[in-house]
Enzyme design. Structure first.
Site, PDB file in Angstrom:
ATOM      1  N   GLU A 224       0.782  -1.225  -0.002  1.00  0.00           N
ATOM      2  CA  GLU A 224       0.022   0.058  -0.044  1.00  0.00           C
ATOM      3  C   GLU A 224       0.873   1.273   0.020  1.00  0.00           C
ATOM      4  O   GLU A 224       2.028   1.378   0.687  1.00  0.00           O
ATOM      5  CB  GLU A 224      -0.923  -0.080   1.247  1.00  0.00           C
ATOM      6  CG  GLU A 224      -1.726  -1.078   1.232  1.00  0.00           C
ATOM      7  CD  GLU A 224      -2.873  -1.019   2.437  1.00  0.00           C
ATOM      8  OE1 GLU A 224      -2.848  -0.040   3.328  1.00  0.00           O
ATOM      9  OE2 GLU A 224      -3.377  -1.940   2.870  1.00  0.00           O
TER      10      GLU A 224
ATOM     11  N   GLU B 205      -8.878   1.728  -4.261  1.00  0.00           N
ATOM     12  CA  GLU B 205      -9.770   1.257  -3.378  1.00  0.00           C
ATOM     13  C   GLU B 205     -10.548   2.419  -2.765  1.00  0.00           C
ATOM     14  O   GLU B 205     -10.008   3.450  -2.491  1.00  0.00           O
ATOM     15  CB  GLU B 205      -9.277   0.550  -2.215  1.00  0.00           C
ATOM     16  CG  GLU B 205     -10.340   0.237  -0.995  1.00  0.00           C
ATOM     17  CD  GLU B 205      -9.876  -0.715  -0.010  1.00  0.00           C
ATOM     18  OE1 GLU B 205      -8.714  -1.311  -0.190  1.00  0.00           O
ATOM     19  OE2 GLU B 205     -10.835  -1.135   0.950  1.00  0.00           O
TER      20      GLU B 205
HETATM   21  O1  KIV Z   1      -6.671  -7.354   1.534  1.00  0.00           O
HETATM   22  C1  KIV Z   1      -7.345  -6.970   0.726  1.00  0.00           C
HETATM   23  O2  KIV Z   1      -8.505  -7.799   0.600  1.00  0.00           O
HETATM   24  C2  KIV Z   1      -7.263  -6.031  -0.159  1.00  0.00           C
HETATM   25  C3  KIV Z   1      -8.313  -5.852  -1.130  1.00  0.00           C
HETATM   26  C4  KIV Z   1      -9.269  -5.306  -0.468  1.00  0.00           C
HETATM   27  C5  KIV Z   1      -7.965  -5.112  -2.473  1.00  0.00           C
HETATM   28  O3  KIV Z   1      -6.333  -5.268  -0.276  1.00  0.00           O
END
Ligand code: KIV
Length: 271
Positions: A122, A189
């Site tokens: 991220e 997201e």
């Molecule tokens: O951890 C996860 O499930 C994610 C998705 C929501 C993209 O990062």
């Protein structure tokens, strides 16, 4: 014929070609062998071993507590169930933020110990050095912008991100930077659909949206949400394709009744 039906094993190159052809990319999460097998058999292009395992598998309220060892355990189980889909594994919180060397070590552990195909992490500019270091080591990296759940304590909630132009401009700059650092794709997201459309048009690499509208190059949902196992979780972006919470609790209560009333096992179910 679509790329989707031709391909025996999906690679990052497959996803690039799908974007070029305008063919939508599908992604679902999985955290265990049996689910991964079903999700792969259903024909999804990519499987994300998400750090959302912290929520749906372990019951934590955020993704922060899950460890690298736990992610590796989930990823090993998923990889054993998958033949076709590209398997991407989240780097969990605390395993890549402190410095690029630590980020590379964490990514290498995932690739060596799980046999997965790529990692995801991220962040935008603040993650750029780590991304470059991992990509330079030959490991495919997917970025993740917008609502980044590992920063939930900074955001203060799971609401829509980048509503204001300043945050939207930063997100576009971050997306272009992730592409320049060598990311093969980026998850967007919970951002406005119009912003996701702008980002998708500016990038050569695919965007995969969750709560980011129809113009992304692909879509991702958390498996447990999509099959309706997560009772009470009903954000606007979620389409539930099944109502497994009701199905499963119903089956369990029928089983309990059958055993109590000596209707199970029957003679034909006995030796
Ligand atoms: O951890 C996860 O499930 C994610 C998705 C929501 C993209 O990062």
């Amino acid at each position: 014929m679509s790329i989707h039906t031709e391909i025996k094993k999906v690679t990052t190159e497959t996803l690039r070609k799908m974007k070029q052809k305008g063919e939508k990319i599908t992604m679902l999460t999985a955290y265990d062998f049996t689910t991964a097998k079903m999700v792969d058999a259903g024909g999804v292009d990519t499987i994300l071993v998400g750090d959302s395992a912290a929520n749906v598998m372990a019951g934590y309220s955020t993704t922060l507590p899950i460890t690298l060892d736990q992610m590796i355990y989930h990823a090993q189980s998923v990889v054993r169930g998958v033949q076709r889909a590209l398997v991407i594994v989240d780097l969990p919180f605390g395993t890549y933020q402190s410095n690029p060397e630590k980020a590379l070590e964490s990514a290498i552990r995932i690739m060596k110990e799980t046999d997965a195909n790529a990692i995801k992490l991220e962040g935008g500019a603040e993650a750029a050095d780590a991304i470059k270091k991992i990509v330079d080591a030959g490991i495919p990296v997917m970025g993740h912008l917008g609502l980044t759940p590992q920063s939930i304590n900074q955001f203060g909630g799971y609401g829509l991100r980048a509503k204001e132009e300043a945050e939207a401009e930063k997100l576009i700059a971050d997306a272009l930077l992730l592409q320049a650092m060598g990311c093969f794709g980026v998850v967007l997201e919970k951002i406005p659909a119009a912003l996701a459309q702008r980002v998708t048009a500016q990038l050569a690499i695919p965007t995969i949206g969750i709560g980011a509208g129809v113009h992304c190059d692909g879509q991702v949902l958390v498996y447990h949400d999509m099959v309706g196992m997560n009772e009470g979780f009903a954000p606007k972006f979620l389409r539930k394709y099944l109502n497994l919470y009701t199905e499963i609790t119903g089956a369990v209560s029928t089983y309990v009744k059958d055993v109590k009333e000596q209707n199970f096992p029957s003679v034909s179910e006995s030796y």
